[in-house]
Design a protein around this motif. Structure first.
Motif, short mmCIF file in Angstrom:
data_model
loop_
_atom_site.label_atom_id
_atom_site.label_comp_id
_atom_site.label_asym_id
_atom_site.label_seq_id
_atom_site.Cartn_x
_atom_site.Cartn_y
_atom_site.Cartn_z
N GLY A 1 4.60 8.70 -21.30
CA GLY A 1 5.91 8.30 -20.79
C GLY A 1 5.81 7.91 -19.33
N THR A 2 6.89 8.17 -18.60
CA THR A 2 6.98 7.75 -17.21
C THR A 2 6.79 8.92 -16.26
OG1 THR A 2 8.38 5.81 -17.59
CG2 THR A 2 8.55 6.85 -15.44
N VAL A 3 5.96 8.71 -15.26
CA VAL A 3 5.82 9.63 -14.12
C VAL A 3 5.92 8.80 -12.85
CG1 VAL A 3 4.30 11.22 -12.89
CG2 VAL A 3 4.41 11.30 -15.38
N TRP A 4 6.76 9.26 -11.91
CA TRP A 4 6.90 8.61 -10.61
C TRP A 4 5.99 9.30 -9.60
CZ3 TRP A 4 10.42 4.54 -9.62
CH2 TRP A 4 11.32 4.25 -10.66
N TYR A 5 5.26 8.50 -8.83
CA TYR A 5 4.39 9.02 -7.76
C TYR A 5 4.94 8.59 -6.41
CZ TYR A 5 0.55 9.87 -11.14
OH TYR A 5 -0.24 10.31 -12.17
N LYS A 6 4.80 9.46 -5.41
CA LYS A 6 5.25 9.11 -4.06
C LYS A 6 4.26 9.58 -3.01
CE LYS A 6 7.83 10.30 -0.16
NZ LYS A 6 7.81 11.47 0.74
N LYS A 7 3.93 8.68 -2.09
CA LYS A 7 3.01 8.98 -0.99
C LYS A 7 3.60 8.47 0.32
CE LYS A 7 -1.24 10.05 0.57
NZ LYS A 7 -1.88 11.39 0.43
N SER A 8 3.72 9.35 1.30
CA SER A 8 4.14 8.95 2.64
C SER A 8 2.90 8.73 3.50
CB SER A 8 5.02 10.03 3.28
OG SER A 8 6.22 10.18 2.54
N PHE A 9 2.95 7.73 4.38
CA PHE A 9 1.77 7.45 5.18
C PHE A 9 2.12 6.66 6.43
CE2 PHE A 9 2.35 3.80 2.45
CZ PHE A 9 2.01 2.71 3.22
N ASN A 10 1.28 6.79 7.43
CA ASN A 10 1.28 5.93 8.61
C ASN A 10 0.09 4.99 8.52
OD1 ASN A 10 3.47 7.44 9.65
ND2 ASN A 10 2.06 8.89 10.61
N VAL A 11 0.16 3.86 9.20
CA VAL A 11 -0.93 2.89 9.18
C VAL A 11 -1.83 3.13 10.38
CG1 VAL A 11 -1.56 0.45 9.17
CG2 VAL A 11 0.53 1.21 8.01
N GLU A 12 -3.10 3.33 10.10
CA GLU A 12 -4.08 3.56 11.16
C GLU A 12 -4.28 2.28 11.97
OE1 GLU A 12 -7.52 4.78 9.07
OE2 GLU A 12 -6.64 6.69 8.37
N ASN A 13 -4.17 2.38 13.29
CA ASN A 13 -4.40 1.24 14.21
C ASN A 13 -3.59 0.02 13.79
OD1 ASN A 13 -6.43 2.77 15.65
ND2 ASN A 13 -7.82 2.33 13.95
N TYR A 14 -2.32 0.24 13.57
CA TYR A 14 -1.44 -0.83 13.08
C TYR A 14 -1.43 -2.01 14.05
CZ TYR A 14 2.84 -3.21 11.60
OH TYR A 14 3.76 -4.14 11.18
N ASP A 15 -1.50 -3.22 13.51
CA ASP A 15 -1.50 -4.45 14.29
C ASP A 15 -0.52 -5.42 13.62
OD1 ASP A 15 -1.95 -6.89 15.55
OD2 ASP A 15 -4.13 -6.64 15.62
N ALA A 16 0.59 -5.70 14.29
CA ALA A 16 1.64 -6.53 13.70
C ALA A 16 1.19 -7.97 13.46
CB ALA A 16 2.88 -6.53 14.61
N SER A 17 0.06 -8.38 14.06
CA SER A 17 -0.42 -9.74 13.85
C SER A 17 -1.28 -9.87 12.59
CB SER A 17 -1.24 -10.20 15.06
OG SER A 17 -2.45 -9.47 15.16
N LYS A 18 -1.58 -8.75 11.96
CA LYS A 18 -2.44 -8.75 10.79
C LYS A 18 -1.63 -8.82 9.49
CE LYS A 18 -6.28 -7.95 13.16
NZ LYS A 18 -7.43 -8.89 13.22
N ARG A 19 -2.35 -9.07 8.40
CA ARG A 19 -1.75 -9.02 7.07
C ARG A 19 -2.29 -7.78 6.35
NH1 ARG A 19 -2.85 -14.79 4.40
NH2 ARG A 19 -1.53 -13.91 2.76
N TYR A 20 -1.42 -7.14 5.57
CA TYR A 20 -1.80 -5.90 4.92
C TYR A 20 -1.62 -6.01 3.41
CZ TYR A 20 -2.09 -3.69 9.48
OH TYR A 20 -2.45 -3.36 10.77
N TYR A 21 -2.68 -5.57 2.71
CA TYR A 21 -2.68 -5.59 1.24
C TYR A 21 -2.83 -4.17 0.71
CZ TYR A 21 -2.88 -10.64 0.41
OH TYR A 21 -2.58 -11.98 0.31
N LEU A 22 -2.14 -3.91 -0.39
CA LEU A 22 -2.25 -2.64 -1.10
C LEU A 22 -3.03 -2.89 -2.38
CD1 LEU A 22 -1.34 0.36 -1.37
CD2 LEU A 22 0.65 -0.49 -2.62
N HIS A 23 -4.13 -2.16 -2.57
CA HIS A 23 -5.04 -2.40 -3.69
C HIS A 23 -5.14 -1.15 -4.57
CE1 HIS A 23 -8.95 -2.69 -5.78
NE2 HIS A 23 -8.80 -4.00 -5.70
N PHE A 24 -5.00 -1.34 -5.88
CA PHE A 24 -5.17 -0.28 -6.86
C PHE A 24 -6.39 -0.59 -7.72
CE2 PHE A 24 -0.72 -0.18 -5.81
CZ PHE A 24 -0.36 1.17 -5.85
#
Length: 606
Positions: free
Chosen positions: A109-132
């Protein structure tokens, strides 16, 4: 009317969040891991996704507070919010929920997952991808309350760009995971393995520049072992007319290219003094690709794989594939295998057995297995879960199968160890099924023409003489290698008659026996005619192996299977107890007698 509107909105949502191109070689890129403990909520009725009218919350402009992906918190003491991720229990990602929580052992069935996080060395000029690496089976992915996308398929990687929704701090990622089986899915309702649910492989954030290297293929040209060919694809607004450099330092190769308007460049160039990858020489070269703002380094082996009549040729020389089939389970911890340590255990046992080849059944395994096989010199059969009772006439089902095949080939197209793409396992013959599988084979060849196509077919005895086995399957004309499963002595026929069995195969192609075997409970000993004993399994191997060796064109075998694995189909107590017992090693890591029988057989093969 409400139902029609909600259905249209859901359709628009699915179309809007189609899969994005897969990042090639994310495996060796530096990224920020989101592995670890995630909060989870079990949602049997999918309350967090649908309202009480069964209308999806994310199909509306203003979803209600019961939409779990919003991660709502009460604003005052009168505010009603009927869920709380931060008060919910946690489980480890990557991992399946079945083996981590006893109450979820059989849960689908369905299970919801949740993760809170900060971005290490965040740079607003960069592009960010989330990979599974993989989520089984359907994943709806939300970042900071907004939907990133949907992925369907439990064993292949996917990624989404999240630059537009990401913050430096206080981000929350929520994933709705649904592993319910369905007749129109791939795999379908009935399988012979455990339906592990969850985020089963790594989750990683990748920081990329505005223009980056998205994809590439670098392999020997088909029918020319003196030439490397392939392509490089960039992503970004400035991807056109970009300078791209490709180098293989050990071979003193340095090439410069310029991309077209779409950021693509194809190439071919000669190579000299190449040490070809093989099972006895798993040579990998450092390959570097760079543009002004991005660089990728990979480890790539170069080899040819082809057929000539009834022979399989690796680098032009005949090879016999001494193999074993493997399921993706951790035999000590229990549950879905995912780590490099898991891969080392499984492939280490295969090497100890004497294998130069493995069949990764019945779905794409994690990338650790492929990368390690590259290093160890183990050839690999990879397949997608087109298994048993697929809906052959359902266009959407076909699209799901082709998508999984495409994602598998995209991920592993540069791995030398991978030599066979398998289209299916034990599927009943019909005109509709032939069309389905033929279309898959055509799609595979368009994506990658340097590997072999096969499928695990079935054999049966002739009507007039049951000792003569034949394969009657029109798909045999499509494949490069004729492979079939055979269980004489276990699912039919007498074990003492195996020596009298022979095969009539009138097709001029190599033959691989993709499965054979017998179940045995490790530690249970009796005479060799007592089913479920180690002695019975040992006898079946002793009788079957020399019989298979007499098949004209026999080029390899992958007995079923390396290790016992969980299956809800296997209910016999005390012998099965929820496990398929055809492994040569028990779920506790103990070797059965047949392990040594196969090991000796492989030692004696020249």
């Amino acid at each position: 009317m409400k139902y029609i509107v909600s259905t249209v909105l859901l359709f628009i949502s699915i179309c809007t969040f189609a899969n994005q191109p897969l990042l090639q070689n994310s495996y060796l890129r530096n990224g920020q891991s989101l592995n670890g403990r995630w909060h989870y909520i079990v949602d049997v009725y999918e309350t967090g996704y649908y309202n009480y009218r069964m209308e999806p919350h994310d199909g509306t402009e203003n979803p209600g507070s019961s939409a779990y992906f919003l991660n709502k918190k009460p604003q005052n003491k009168t505010d009603r919010v009927e869920y709380d991720f931060d008060a919910a229990p946690t489980m480890v990602v990557p991992g399946d929920w079945n083996s981590q929580e006893e109450k979820l052992f059989y849960y689908e069935g369905t299970v919801w997952y949740k993760k809170s996080f900060n971005v290490e060395n965040y740079d607003a000029s960069k592009r960010y991808y989330l990979h599974f690496g993989a989520v089984n089976y359907k994943a709806d992915v939300y970042l900071n309350g907004k939907k990133l996308g949907v992925h369907v398929g439990g064993f292949t990687p996917f990624n989404f760009e999240m630059t537009h929704l990401l913050k430096e701090k206080d981000n929350f990622l929520i994933v709705k995971v649904d592993n319910k089986r369905a007749a129109d899915e791939v795999p379908t309702l009935s399988t012979d393995w455990w339906n592990y649910g969850g985020i089963t492989r790594d989750v990683t954030i990748y920081e990329l520049d505005d223009t980056f290297i998205e994809d590439y293929k670098i392999q020997l040209t088909k029918n020319n072992n003196k030439e490397v060919s392939g392509y490089i694809q960039l992503n970004g607004e400035n991807k056109g007319n970009q300078n791209v450099n490709l180098s293989i330092p050990e071979l003193k190769i340095n090439k410069a290219f310029i991309t077209d308007d779409e950021g693509y460049v194809g190439f071919e160039f000669p190579v000299k003094r190449l040490s070809y990858w093989s099972d006895t020489n798993p040579k990998l070269y450092e390959v570097n690709i760079s543009i002004s703002k991005d660089k990728i380094s990979d480890k790539i082996g170069f080899r040819t794989i082809e057929t000539k009549g009834k022979e399989i040729l690796l680098n032009g020389e005949k090879i016999f594939l001494k193999g074993i089939s493997i399921h993706e389970e951790n035999v000590m911890r229990g549950g879905r295998a995912w780590s490099i340590e898991d891969a080392k255990v499984l492939l280490g046992w295969a090497k100890e057995l004497g294998c130069n080849y493995v069949r990764l059944a019945h779905y794409p395994h994690n990338e650790n297995m492929i990368r390690l096989a590259d290093e160890m010199g183990i050839l690999v059969w990879e397949e997608i879960p087109v298994y048993w009772t697929i809906q052959w006439t359902n266009t959407e089902t076909y699209n799901k199968a082709e998508t999984q095949l495409t994602e598998l080939i995209q991920r592993d197209k540069n791995r030398a160890c991978s030599i066979i793409w398998s289209m299916a396992n034990e599927t009943p013959t019909s005109k509709e099924r032939l069309t389905f599988l033929t279309n898959l084979a055509s799609a595979a060849r368009k994506l990658d023409d340097t590997r072999l196509i096969s499928a695990a077919l079935e054999d049966h005895g002739k009507d007039e003489d049951k000792n003569i086995m034949i394969v009657e399957d029109e798909f045999a004309e499509v494949v490069d290698v004729l492979s079939f499963n055979q269980y004489y002595g276990w699912y039919g026929g007498k074990i003492d008659n195996i020596k009298n069995i022979r095969w009539e195969i009138d097709i001029d192609k190599p033959v691989i026996i993709s499965e054979f075997g017998a179940g045995a409970l490790q530690g249970y000993h009796a005479d060799n005619m007592t089913r479920w004993s180690e002695e019975f399994q040992e006898l079946l191997y002793e009788e079957t192996l020399p019989t298979l060796a007499k098949i004209p064109g026999i080029s390899g075998i992958t007995p079923w299977t390396l290790v016992d694995f969980r299956s809800p189909r296997r209910t016999l107590i005390p012998y099965q107890n929820g496990w398929n017992r055809k492994g040569l090693i028990s779920e506790t890591g103990n070797k059965k007698k047949a392990f040594y029988t196969l090991q000796k057989f492989y030692q004696n093969i020249e």
